[in-house]
Design an enzyme around this catalytic site. Structure first.
Site, PDB file in Angstrom:
ATOM      1  CB  CYS A  73      51.613  56.299  24.613  1.00  0.00           C
ATOM      2  SG  CYS A  73      50.335  55.767  23.431  1.00  0.00           S
ATOM      3  CB  CYS A  81      47.357  58.082  25.890  1.00  0.00           C
ATOM      4  SG  CYS A  81      48.320  56.617  26.298  1.00  0.00           S
ATOM      5  CG  HIS A 106      46.604  54.070  22.371  1.00  0.00           C
ATOM      6  ND1 HIS A 106      46.849  54.918  23.434  1.00  0.00           N
ATOM      7  CD2 HIS A 106      45.301  54.279  22.025  1.00  0.00           C
ATOM      8  CE1 HIS A 106      45.758  55.624  23.693  1.00  0.00           C
ATOM      9  NE2 HIS A 106      44.803  55.252  22.864  1.00  0.00           N
ATOM     10  CB  CYS A 108      49.528  24.314  42.206  1.00  0.00           C
ATOM     11  SG  CYS A 108      49.247  25.583  40.945  1.00  0.00           S
ATOM     12  CG  HIS A 161      50.118  28.746  43.561  1.00  0.00           C
ATOM     13  ND1 HIS A 161      50.761  27.613  43.110  1.00  0.00           N
ATOM     14  CD2 HIS A 161      50.068  28.645  44.918  1.00  0.00           C
ATOM     15  CE1 HIS A 161      51.099  26.864  44.148  1.00  0.00           C
ATOM     16  NE2 HIS A 161      50.681  27.459  45.256  1.00  0.00           N
TER      17      HIS A 161
END
Length: 812
Positions: free
Chosen positions: A185, A188, A218, A322, A772
């Site tokens: 990055c 960072c 970022h 579900c 789930h």
């Protein structure tokens, strides 16, 4: 007795045979009244006039009701398949369709006959001797896509990514050369979850996940600064460019970039030489669900003993269904729903009172589902896929029943539940009870949803010393989780120190090391009843805004008490976060102390209304910050304002919970009234007269029209859904008045405050819209896990990880 010639009998009934039109819904995979299919012992009978299907035990009922005698009988028998049948590689994220996953389902041989009732006279099909009309009708039925099949395919076909509106004209800037590996990055030290901005070539880390993993935001921060719309996830780029993860920030979704090869080449990237090293967004979401919680809630790795018989029938997952399966298993474990739709209502009775198409009747489909779940008919060990007998009970599984028709009916009035996306079990539960209440409006005494309903009373103490009481009805008690009441604070502090050290060393914390807060359920209940300060409260006694104290209690105790744990909270930046917390829930609770006492001797009520000239200022005003946050989540502006007003601007969480509970209110789209005189004036007298002609009192008619924005249809709906409505006041608010309104909880079940835990709906995943749901239910003295079509004896029910807790009142 003269023997009837089958062909002559068929010719004499040709007028009852129809050739289906392209728009006709044809049912040929499942009985309308049961879960029988062409693979059942007696096959399936398709009415050649209505194209509805019936099992062998139910087709005679249809003949008696409609007089339709001609049926196409479809029977499927399993083929023997070689063990070395090769599997095909899937090209689509789908099951059961061309190009989808080959789930090694056995193949079936299908036979057809024309059957004429009532004597079940059979003629083989195909046959050139059959009348042309019959041959054409049968061919059309067999060639048509079955109504059930259409839903099944939709259930398993994943949402397709769309081509980004920003891809074709994407502007690319600079002369950055991106290396084939070694990425980091630019802002960072992150080396994973990296995104390449396709406009300027900058490599930045992705979003921070709810649990602290992921990036540091970022990449999205860069979009906010520049407006550069598209980014591709490094590590997902291979020779198969379609598999690359391209994200569009303005469209807020994963998208297709048809020119991705060209856009990558601009930065010197040869996609053909790259290897996949990172998971796509969808894969990462799936991976996050295969963690400790997933295994614990599903009791994975445990030697769970399968259970068969009445009340132990599983539900087939129709594709992210579900949430519905877990909820309905608990609902049909209650005496009220079992009594209404199983013990007191036979399938034949429901069919006889159903409309011409029983597939669209909620009462019929609930009765069908109840008999499917509770009779034990379908809770039997499934045979092996190779056609051999069922394995020993300890290793056996059941096929379960597919609740397709029930899902179609319950979702008809709610667009979200008609999709195949995951949904919030709480929202579904509330919508389901609302539909059941509506369907029983004519005979509310038979309404089983009333066993969940209770009254809530809020007492507001103004700084003037005067009080007001607001009453409402609810099906669930939604509880905040006070993390500061955790009982393991020392262990938490020690864990956070270890976590900080590991992060500073660049190491990850393993799932075995994680320590979660443990909060007693008693603390959550106490938090609900605790006094809360309301700022900016308009006092009709002081004729000014002041500070008030609000407390809440229950005016009635339902037969079944449902507790909703608010595990999803809003962080700074309006980012939803799931609380990683355990709730210590005892088997028995006593909420007797939470009963509301009502108006007490010596208490003085706030004046009913402000004096003339103050009316406008006395109207509640929605907090703009709360409204803005809710609107940013995709809710309607008007709905958000109502949510803020009805929760007295208590906060975003309270407003969101109100919204989810009132999305189906008939007056949800009615404008917010600003002054009673103007609202009264807007009510059309002809509309009032129309409602009076329906048999309603004038006062009730005016109130209903007022609550429904003048819409007669919505007003009628409002009256049926508010049978105890009083015309004496516009709100269920007790202030100083000579009239005595009907209690808002009149006629509801009530009793003692002692309850026993009998059901848990648990959720695994980062949000209620993914992951789930599993149900654990106390049956016959033992806990049972219902995980879609898997039903077994629970070894370690996750009592501390529930999302919804179901309690049954203990009658002394």
């Amino acid at each position: 007795m003269e023997e009837i010639n089958p062909m002559e009998l068929l010719r004499s009934n040709l007028s009852r045979v129809r050739i289906p039109e392209p728009t006709n819904r044809i049912y040929k995979q499942e009985c309308c009244l049961s879960f029988d299919s062409p693979r059942s012992e007696g096959g399936l009978f398709i009415d050649m006039n209505t194209f509805l299907a019936f099992g062998k035990d139910y087709v005679v009922w249809n003949y008696e009701k409609t007089g339709n005698p001609v049926y196409l009988h479809v029977k499927q028998t399993k083929k023997l398949v070689p063990e070395d049948r090769p599997s095909k590689k899937p090209a689509l994220l789908a099951i059961g369709i061309d190009g989808g996953f080959d789930n090694n389902e056995p193949e079936y041989e299908e036979t057809h006959n024309i059957v004429i009732l009532p004597n079940y006279v059979a003629l083989p099909f195909p046959s050139v001797e059959l009348p042309e009309k019959v041959r054409l009708a049968v061919d059309a039925i067999l060639m048509a896509e079955g109504a059930e099949r259409k839903e099944q395919v939709a259930a398993w076909t994943a949402d397709k990514k769309q081509i980004s509106a920003y891809a074709m004209d994407l502007r690319q800037l600079g002369s950055v050369a991106v290396p084939p590996s070694g990425w980091k990055c630019a802002k960072c030290d992150k080396t994973e979850n990296l995104w390449l901005n396709l406009t300027d070539g900058m490599i930045l880390c992705g979003r921070k996940n709810w649990d602290g993993t992921g990036g540091n935001n970022h990449a999205i921060d860069r979009y906010k600064e520049t407006g550069y719309p598209l980014a591709v996830k490094l590590g997902t780029i291979t020779a198969d460019l379609e598999a690359a993860d391209v994200f569009s920030y303005p469209e807020d979704d994963s998208v297709i970039d048809p020119l991705l090869a060209q856009h990558l080449a601009y930065f010197g990237i040869d996609f053909s030489s790259l290897q996949k090293t990172e998971m796509t967004t969808a894969e990462r979401e799936l991976d996050q669900n295969t963690n400790f919680d997933w295994n614990r809630i599903q009791e994975s790795g445990q030697d769970v003993e399968p259970i068969f018989g009445p009340g132990y029938t599983g539900l087939v997952n129709l594709g992210n269904s579900c949430y519905m399966a877990a909820t309905m298993q608990v609902v049909f474990s209650t005496h009220s729903f079992c009594r209404q739709y199983y013990m007191n209502q036979r399938l034949k009775m429901a069919f006889e009172t159903a409309p011409a198409d029983p597939t669209i009747d909620l009462n019929m489909q609930l009765t069908k589902l109840a008999h499917g779940l509770l009779s034990g008919k379908y809770s039997v060990p499934a045979p092996e896929k190779d056609g051999t007998a069922a394995p020993p009970i300890t290793d056996a599984k059941q096929e379960g029943i597919p609740p397709r028709m029930f899902k179609a009916v319950i979702a008809a009035s709610h667009p979200e539940f008609s999709t195949m996306r995951q949904q919030d079990a709480l929202e579904f539960f509330l919508h389901f009870l609302d539909q059941v209440e509506r369907s029983n409006a004519v005979k509310p005494e038979l309404d089983p949803s009333r066993s969940f309903k209770f009254g809530v009373e809020e007492r507001i103490l103004c700084s003037s010393g005067k009080v007001a009481y607001n009453k409402r009805l609810d099906y669930i008690l939604s509880l905040n989780i006070p993390l500061h009441e955790a009982t393991n604070k020392e262990e938490l502090e020690a864990f956070h120190k270890i976590k900080a050290e590991k992060i500073s060393e660049g190491k990850a914390v393993s799932s075995d090391e994680i320590v979660r807060p443990r909060v007693p359920l008693e603390a959550c209940l106490a938090n609900f009843a605790a006094a809360e300060e309301i700022s900016e409260f308009y006092s009709s006694a002081l004729k000014a805004k002041t500070t008030a104290i609000k407390t809440a209690g229950l005016t009635s105790f339902p037969d079944y008490l449902v507790l909703h744990m608010r595990k999803f909270v809003m962080e700074a930046g309006w980012v939803p976060k799931k609380l990683d917390v355990y709730i210590d829930v005892p088997d028995i609770i006593d909420i007797s102390h939470m009963r509301s006492k009502g108006l007490q001797p010596g208490e003085e009520l706030l004046p009913e209304a402000a004096p003339e000239g103050e009316a406008e200022s006395s109207q509640p005003v929605a907090n703009e910050e709360i409204v803005a946050q809710l609107v940013s989540m995709g809710f309607n502006q008007l709905h958000c304002q109502k949510a803020a007003i009805n929760t007295l601007n208590a906060g975003v969480e309270e407003a969101m919970n109100w919204l989810l509970s009132h999305m189906d209110d008939p007056d949800i789209d009615a404008p917010i009234s600003h002054g009673a005189q103007r609202v009264e004036a807007s009510i059309d007298q002809s509309s009032v007269d129309t409602l009076i002609s329906f048999g309603f009192q004038e006062e009730i008619a005016r109130k209903a029209l007022k609550a429904s924005g003048g819409d007669i249809e919505k007003a009628t709906d409002w009256i049926f859904n508010n049978p105890n409505a009083s015309a004496s006041s516009d709100m269920d608010t007790t202030t100083s008045s000579n009239s005595v309104p009907t209690p808002v909880d009149a006629g509801l079940p009530d009793g003692g405050g002692k309850y026993r835990l009998f059901g848990i709906v648990s959720h695994i995943g980062t949000s209620t819209q993914c992951g789930h749901y599993v149900a654990h239910i106390l049956k016959d003295g033992r806990w049972v896990i219902f995980n879609d079509n898997k039903v077994g004896a629970s070894i370690n029910p996750p009592k501390d990880m529930g999302y919804l807790y179901f309690f049954e009142r203990i009658n002394s």
